[in-house]
Design an enzyme around this catalytic site. Structure first.
Site, short mmCIF file in Angstrom:
data_model
loop_
_atom_site.label_atom_id
_atom_site.label_comp_id
_atom_site.label_asym_id
_atom_site.label_seq_id
_atom_site.Cartn_x
_atom_site.Cartn_y
_atom_site.Cartn_z
N GLY A 1 45.67 62.52 119.48
CA GLY A 1 45.78 61.08 119.33
C GLY A 1 44.58 60.44 118.68
O GLY A 1 43.68 61.11 118.16
N ILE A 2 44.57 59.12 118.77
CA ILE A 2 43.52 58.32 118.14
C ILE A 2 42.31 58.26 119.08
O ILE A 2 42.46 58.25 120.29
CB ILE A 2 44.10 56.93 117.83
CG1 ILE A 2 43.14 56.10 117.01
CG2 ILE A 2 44.53 56.17 119.07
CD1 ILE A 2 43.82 54.88 116.37
N GLY A 3 41.11 58.26 118.49
CA GLY A 3 39.90 58.13 119.31
C GLY A 3 38.98 59.32 119.15
O GLY A 3 39.33 60.34 118.56
N ALA A 4 37.77 59.16 119.71
CA ALA A 4 36.73 60.17 119.53
C ALA A 4 37.06 61.46 120.27
O ALA A 4 36.79 62.57 119.78
CB ALA A 4 35.39 59.61 120.03
N ILE A 5 37.63 61.36 121.45
CA ILE A 5 37.84 62.56 122.27
C ILE A 5 38.82 63.55 121.60
O ILE A 5 38.50 64.74 121.50
CB ILE A 5 38.32 62.18 123.70
CG1 ILE A 5 37.24 61.37 124.42
CG2 ILE A 5 38.72 63.40 124.51
CD1 ILE A 5 35.94 62.10 124.68
N GLU B 1 51.78 62.45 115.52
CA GLU B 1 51.98 61.09 114.98
C GLU B 1 50.94 60.85 113.88
O GLU B 1 51.27 60.62 112.73
CB GLU B 1 51.80 60.08 116.11
CG GLU B 1 51.62 58.66 115.66
CD GLU B 1 51.19 57.78 116.83
OE1 GLU B 1 51.57 58.05 117.97
OE2 GLU B 1 50.43 56.82 116.59
N GLY C 1 52.06 56.05 120.08
CA GLY C 1 53.04 57.07 120.46
C GLY C 1 52.61 57.84 121.69
O GLY C 1 53.07 58.96 121.90
#
Ligand code: COA
Length: 432
Positions: A213-217, A236, A334
Site C-alpha cells: 500500500g501507500i506510505g513509508a512502511i 492497486e 483499496g
C-alpha cells in the site's frame, strides 16, 4: 479520414474547451497532464450560476479554481482520497470526501452522476489512432457516459501497457501540452522501518503474490523482501520499491495463478526509476481499479498477501487508516479491497504493519496501538478482515483470535513504554 485529419479536426485550444463547460458541470478526469485546462478553469467563474464539481484531484499549486478563496463557491472538488493538496485545502470548505472502496468508486459515482466532461491526460496519438493514459487506466463507462471526452495529449507521457488505450474515435476534442510526469523518491528508511520489514518478511512465503500500500512502511517492507524468490505482484498502486524488486529478480510472477509472469496494478506512483521501468515494458499490465481491487479478483491470486499501514489500531484490531481522530487525512483507498481479497484467498494473508509509537510535532510520544480509537477516528479496515498486525516488536496474530487473545497479542507488540497503561485500560474496559 486519416489519423492526421482526425487529429486536426478535433484539436482545440484550452479557451475553446473552457467555453464548452456547462453551468453546474460535473467534470471527471483520468491520467495525468491536464494542467493547462485546470490552470484556466477559474476564468469561467463569472458565467456560473451553479457550482462546477470536479471529481478527482486536479489541483496544482497554482490552480486558482482550487486554491483561491474568491472561487470556492463556484468550484467544488470531490474525491474518494485526499492527497496532500486536498488535505491542505479541506479546511476551506470547497473539498469533500466521498467515502468509497476503490474497487467500486467510479461505478458507484457514475450510478449517481453523469459526467458532462471527462478529461484524459494521455500520450500523443499514435499512427493507429490511439492514445494511452500513462500511469493509470481510463474508465470505459465514463467515456461512454460523458457528453464530451477531451484528451490532453502530452509528448512527455510514457507508454505503459495494459487496458490503457483509447481510440481517437472515442475522443471529442484534443489539446496538446507538454507536462513532465510527477515523480518522487521514497524517503530514507529508519532502523524501526527495517525491523518492521523483517517481521513482515517472515510472514510472506516465496512464490506469494503481494500488494503493497501507500506510505513509508510498505516501501520498507519491500526492501526486506530482497532475499525472497518468485514473488508476484497484483496491486492497486505500483510503488517505487516494486521496480527494485523486479529489477533484482525477486519478482518474476512465475507462481502467479492469475496473469502469470505479469506485474498487474491499477496505477503507478513513485520515482523516475519506476516510470522508466514501466515504460514500454511488456511484463507490466495496468488494469482498471474495478478489476485489480475487486476482492473476488484479488482472491484468485496465489497466496495473496495484502500489506498496508494505518494511523492507529485499537486493542481488538479495528484499523483506522484514513483519519487522525475526526480529521480526514487520506481515504479508504483499496485497503479493505485487498485485505478482503487476501482473507478469501487460500494461503492468503491480510497484514497491517506500522511503527509502534510516534513522536508528534509538539514532542509528545504516542502509541499507535490504543485501548480505544481516538474519538472520531474512521475505521477503514474491519477487525474481521485482519490476519496479522506487525510492529518493530513482532507479529500479533489476529486471525480467528478471540478478543482476549487479540488484546494480549497486541500489547506484546506495543511499544514497551505503553504496555502497562494499555493493560490497565484493557482491564478497566473489560476487553476480553
Ligand atoms: N496519531 C496522530 N497522528 C498520527 C498517527 C497517530 N496515531 N499516526 C500517524 N500520524 C501522523 C504522522 O505524524 C504524519 O503527520 P504529518 O503529516 O504531520 O507528518 C501523518 O499522520 C501521516 O503518517 P505517516 O505514517 O507518515 O503516513 P504514511 O504516508 O506512511 O501513510 C496512511 C499512512 C495510513 C495515511 C496511508 O497508508 C493511507 O492513507 N492508508 C489508507 C489507504 C490504503 O491503505 N490504501 C491501500 C492501498 S494503496
Amino acid at each position: 479520414m486519416t489519423v492526421q485529419e482526425k487529429i486536426k479536426a478535433k484539436t482545440r485550444t484550452v479557451e475553446e474547451l473552457l467555453a464548452l463547460v456547462p453551468d453546474g458541470a460535473v467534470i471527471c478526469n483520468a491520467g495525468t497532464g491536464f494542467q493547462g485546462f485546470y490552470s484556466k478553469l477559474h476564468t469561467i467563474a463569472d458565467r456560473l450560476t451553479k457550482p462546477v464539481v470536479v471529481y478527482g484531484y486536479a489541483g496544482g499549486k497554482d490552480n486558482a479554481y482550487f486554491w483561491d478563496d474568491q472561487y470556492k463557491e463556484k468550484f467544488v472538488t470531490w474525491s474518494e482520497f485526499f492527497g496532500k493538496p486536498l488535505r491542505d485545502r479541506h479546511p476551506a470548505g470547497n473539498v469533500s470526501l466521498i467515502p468509497l472502496h476503490l474497487h467500486a468508486f467510479m461505478d458507484r459515482f457514475l450510478d449517481v452522476y453523469k459526467p458532462n466532461i471527462y478529461i484524459l491526460g494521455t500520450t500523443m496519438v499514435d499512427r493507429h489512432g490511439y492514445v494511452r493514459t500513462p500511469l493509470s487506466c481510463p474508465n470505459r463507462r465514463a467515456i461512454d457516459m460523458a457528453d464530451i471526452v477531451i484528451a490532453c495529449v502530452n509528448p512527455l507521457a510514457p507508454t505503459v501497457y495494459g487496458d490503457t488505450e483509447i481510440s481517437i474515435d472515442d475522443i471529442d476534442y484534443i489539446v496538446e501540452e507538454a507536462n513532465p510526469i510527477n515523480t518522487f523518491d521514497p524517503g530514507p528508511l529508519t532502523d524501526v522501518d527495517r525491523a518492521i520489514g523483517q517481521n513482515v518478511a517472515t510472514l510472506v512465503e516465496d512464490g506469494s503474490t503481494i500488494q503493497l500500500g501507500i506510505g513509508a512502511i510498505p516501501d520498507a517492507v519491500a526492501q526486506a523482501f530482497m532475499s525472497k524468490k518468485d514473488l508476484g505482484i497484483h496491486t492497486e498502486m505500483i510503488t517505487s520499491s516494486m521496480a527494485d524488486l523486479c529489477l533484482a529478480g525477486v519478482v518474476n510472477g512465475s507462481k502467479k495463478t492469475l496473469h502469470r509472469g505479469k506485474l498487474v496494478g491499477g496505477f503507478a506512483s513513485g520515482s523516475q526509476k519506476l516510470v522508466d521501468y514501466l515504460t514500454e515494458n511488456p511484463s507490466v499490465y495496468l488494469m482498471p481499479l474495478e478489476y485489480t481491487n475487486h476482492p473476488a479478483v484479488v482472491a484468485k491470486n496465489y497466496k495473496m498477501c495484502s500489506i498496508n499501514t494505518c494511523i492507529e489500531v485499537d486493542l481488538t484490531g479495528q484499523i483506522a487508516s484514513e483519519s487522525i481522530g475526526p480529521r480526514q487525512f487520506s481515504g479508504s483507498g483499496g485497503q479493505n479491497d485487498t485485505a478482503e481479497g487476501a482473507i478469501h484467498c487460500p494461503g492468503g494473508k491480510s497484514i497491517i504493519a506500522f511503527a509502534s509509537a510516534i513522536t508528534k510535532k509538539d514532542g509528545t510520544r504516542i502509541s499507535k496501538i490504543k485501548s480505544v480509537l481516538t474519538p472520531g477516528s474512521i475505521v477503514t479496515l474491519s477487525r474481521n478482515n485482519i490476519d496479522y498486525i506487525v510492529t518493530e516488536y513482532g507479529i500479533a496474530p489476529m486471525k480467528a483470535r478471540s478478543v482476549r487473545q487479540r488484546v494480549d497479542n497486541l500489547i506484546a507488540v506495543a511499544h514497551p513504554d505503553f504496555r502497562e497503561q494499555l493493560r490497565a485500560e484493557a482491564n478497566k474496559l473489560m476487553l476480553w
